[in-house]
Write a protein that holds these residues in place. Structure first.
Motif, short mmCIF file in Angstrom:
data_model
loop_
_atom_site.label_atom_id
_atom_site.label_comp_id
_atom_site.label_asym_id
_atom_site.label_seq_id
_atom_site.Cartn_x
_atom_site.Cartn_y
_atom_site.Cartn_z
N ASP A 21 0.83 -1.21 0.00
CA ASP A 21 0.00 0.00 0.00
C ASP A 21 0.86 1.26 0.00
O ASP A 21 0.53 2.25 -0.66
N LEU A 22 1.97 1.24 0.74
CA LEU A 22 2.87 2.39 0.70
C LEU A 22 3.43 2.58 -0.71
O LEU A 22 3.55 3.72 -1.19
N ARG A 23 3.76 1.48 -1.37
CA ARG A 23 4.27 1.56 -2.75
C ARG A 23 3.23 2.19 -3.66
O ARG A 23 3.55 3.02 -4.52
N ARG A 24 1.97 1.78 -3.46
CA ARG A 24 0.88 2.33 -4.27
C ARG A 24 0.74 3.83 -4.03
O ARG A 24 0.59 4.61 -4.98
N ARG A 25 0.82 4.26 -2.78
CA ARG A 25 0.65 5.67 -2.46
C ARG A 25 1.80 6.52 -3.00
O ARG A 25 1.59 7.65 -3.46
N ILE A 26 3.01 5.97 -2.98
CA ILE A 26 4.16 6.69 -3.54
C ILE A 26 3.98 6.83 -5.05
O ILE A 26 4.20 7.90 -5.63
N ALA A 27 3.58 5.73 -5.73
CA ALA A 27 3.37 5.77 -7.18
C ALA A 27 2.28 6.77 -7.55
O ALA A 27 2.33 7.40 -8.62
N ALA A 28 1.28 6.93 -6.67
CA ALA A 28 0.18 7.85 -6.95
C ALA A 28 0.55 9.31 -6.68
O ALA A 28 -0.24 10.22 -6.96
N GLY A 29 1.76 9.54 -6.13
CA GLY A 29 2.21 10.90 -5.91
C GLY A 29 1.76 11.50 -4.60
O GLY A 29 1.83 12.73 -4.42
N GLU A 30 1.31 10.68 -3.66
CA GLU A 30 0.87 11.22 -2.37
C GLU A 30 2.02 11.92 -1.65
O GLU A 30 1.81 12.91 -0.94
N TRP A 31 3.24 11.38 -1.82
CA TRP A 31 4.45 12.05 -1.31
C TRP A 31 5.38 12.27 -2.50
O TRP A 31 5.65 11.36 -3.28
N ALA A 32 5.89 13.46 -2.64
CA ALA A 32 6.77 13.79 -3.77
C ALA A 32 8.19 13.31 -3.49
O ALA A 32 8.56 13.02 -2.33
#
Length: 255
Positions: A14-25
């Motif tokens: 899930d963290l990988r998904r959120r990073i890929a979605a740009g939640e954290w730059a």
């Protein structure tokens, strides 16, 4: 039945998904481990293992006394070799590529009743000339060749079963561990020996690299719970596209 995915891998996914979605730059600090652990409803050790997994993959970096940050993307992708690869319900390669945001596929060709050459017989603890199934693979990421493999399985193990050919039958493409489990063989250990090498002309042609380019050759053998080798393979990875990392679990002493 496929093994249940560990909690830290579910958090890492899930963290990988959120990073890929740009939640954290890129360069941005993630919330504290305590806050993320609370958000996911897991203990701090689970959250720490999830972040360590993404650090191994090259998505995050830890900065002493500061926290964990999103890392600048690598030009070379990182191929992580770890025990968790075999816990997933899809093929290990396809799952690896999905984690990189790529579509994994492969082309293969199997031959049955191939006489085992001396070096393969030694690795499989069989006699030279014993019949094996030999399968050659060309693995693709988004249609681009990224890895080669040649696999050998003794027909004494799989010859009279529905999974004798890795890419045909009820578990086609599901990986050695799951195929062997379906016929009552539990693989407990994989031994990998990586060696630097130079690409042959045939390898260069298939991988789209130049003759003599650096590659990593991985000699991999799977062993069952009795220590019997049940499959061995030679894997070729082009150095220009991939760096290889090994994730090694460390047993924690009881306090």
């Amino acid at each position: 039945m496929a093994a249940r995915q560990p909690p830290y891998m579910r958090v890492a996914d899930d963290l990988r998904r959120r990073i890929a979605a740009g939640e954290w730059a890129v360069g941005e600090r993630l919330p504290s481990r305590a806050q993320l652990a609370l958000d996911y409803g897991v203990g701090p050790n689970v959250l720490q293992k999830a972040q360590e997994r993404l650090i191994v993959e090259g998505l995050l970096e830890g900065r002493a006394g500061s926290g964990t940050y999103v890392r600048t993307p690598r030009e070379r992708l990182r191929m992580v070799r770890s025990r968790h690869r075999e816990w997933r319900q899809d093929s290990p390669f396809r799952s690896d590529m999905r984690e990189q945001g790529r579509r994994g596929s492969w082309e293969s060709h199997s031959e049955a009743r191939v006489a085992a050459p001396d070096h393969i017989a030694q690795r499989l603890a069989i006699e030279p000339g014993d019949p094996c199934v030999r399968t050659v693979y060309e693995f693709l990421a988004d249609g681009r060749p990224v890895q080669l493999s040649e696999s050998w399985e003794p027909m004494a193990i799989t010859g009279d079963t529905p999974v004798v050919l890795p890419e045909l039958g009820p578990l086609a493409g599901r990986g050695v561990v799951e195929r062997m489990r379906s016929i009552g063989i539990v693989i407990e250990t994989a031994v990998e020996v990586p060696r630097p090498a130079r690409a042959t002309q045939a390898q260069a042609n298939l991988l789209g690299i130049s003759l003599g380019d650096l590659v990593t050759e991985i000699e991999r053998t799977y062993f069952d719970t009795d220590g019997r080798p049940v499959e061995t393979a030679d894997i070729v990875v082009p150095d220009v596209r991939w760096e290889i990392a090994y994730e090694i679990p460390i047993e924690r002493s009881a306090d």
